[in-house]
Design a protein around this motif. Sequence first.
Motif, short mmCIF file in Angstrom:
data_model
loop_
_atom_site.label_atom_id
_atom_site.label_comp_id
_atom_site.label_asym_id
_atom_site.label_seq_id
_atom_site.Cartn_x
_atom_site.Cartn_y
_atom_site.Cartn_z
N LEU A 1 0.83 -1.21 0.00
CA LEU A 1 0.00 0.00 0.00
C LEU A 1 0.86 1.26 0.00
O LEU A 1 0.67 2.16 -0.82
N PHE A 2 1.84 1.31 0.92
CA PHE A 2 2.70 2.50 0.98
C PHE A 2 3.60 2.60 -0.25
O PHE A 2 3.89 3.71 -0.71
N HIS A 3 4.03 1.46 -0.79
CA HIS A 3 4.82 1.50 -2.03
C HIS A 3 3.98 2.11 -3.16
O HIS A 3 4.46 2.96 -3.91
N ALA A 4 2.73 1.69 -3.24
CA ALA A 4 1.86 2.21 -4.30
C ALA A 4 1.63 3.71 -4.14
O ALA A 4 1.59 4.45 -5.13
N LEU A 5 1.51 4.17 -2.90
CA LEU A 5 1.24 5.58 -2.66
C LEU A 5 2.50 6.44 -2.64
O LEU A 5 2.42 7.66 -2.52
N ALA A 6 3.66 5.82 -2.78
CA ALA A 6 4.92 6.56 -2.74
C ALA A 6 5.16 7.38 -4.00
O ALA A 6 5.98 8.29 -3.99
N ASP A 7 4.45 7.09 -5.06
CA ASP A 7 4.67 7.77 -6.33
C ASP A 7 3.61 8.86 -6.54
O ASP A 7 2.41 8.60 -6.36
N PRO A 8 4.02 10.07 -6.93
CA PRO A 8 3.05 11.15 -7.10
C PRO A 8 2.01 10.88 -8.19
O PRO A 8 0.85 11.31 -8.07
N THR A 9 2.39 10.18 -9.24
CA THR A 9 1.42 9.85 -10.30
C THR A 9 0.33 8.95 -9.74
O THR A 9 -0.87 9.18 -9.97
#
Length: 112
Positions: free
Chosen positions: A11-19
């Motif tokens: 979840l945090f990996h997915a949300l780590a990117d601004p796009t």
Amino acid sequence: MENNIPPLDSLFHALADPTRRAVVQRLGAGPAAVSELAEPFGMGLPSFMKHLGVLEDAGLIQSAKTGRVRTCTLNPDRLAAAERWFEEQRQLWDVRYRQLDALLGAMQGKPE
């Protein structure tokens, strides 16, 4: 306390990117076609689809294809898992700060 929780890691990996965060934010307003989601970003569709794949793998979004149109929807339950984690952390630090305040007050001779 367990900090290495695989569902939270993805979840945090997915949300780590601004796009990807922008896509999640956009989907908060309702479902959208992939072409509509990709429009604001200056990247090719194959690159954008990789971002959607990361979001789907993390369980943040779901997509369904109807004819030639793939539509994405947000899965808010996955965001709730992050909210719970943050709330647990906030409660933990609130306790620690209150204990520190009490200790500093005792060291200065102030009543609790």
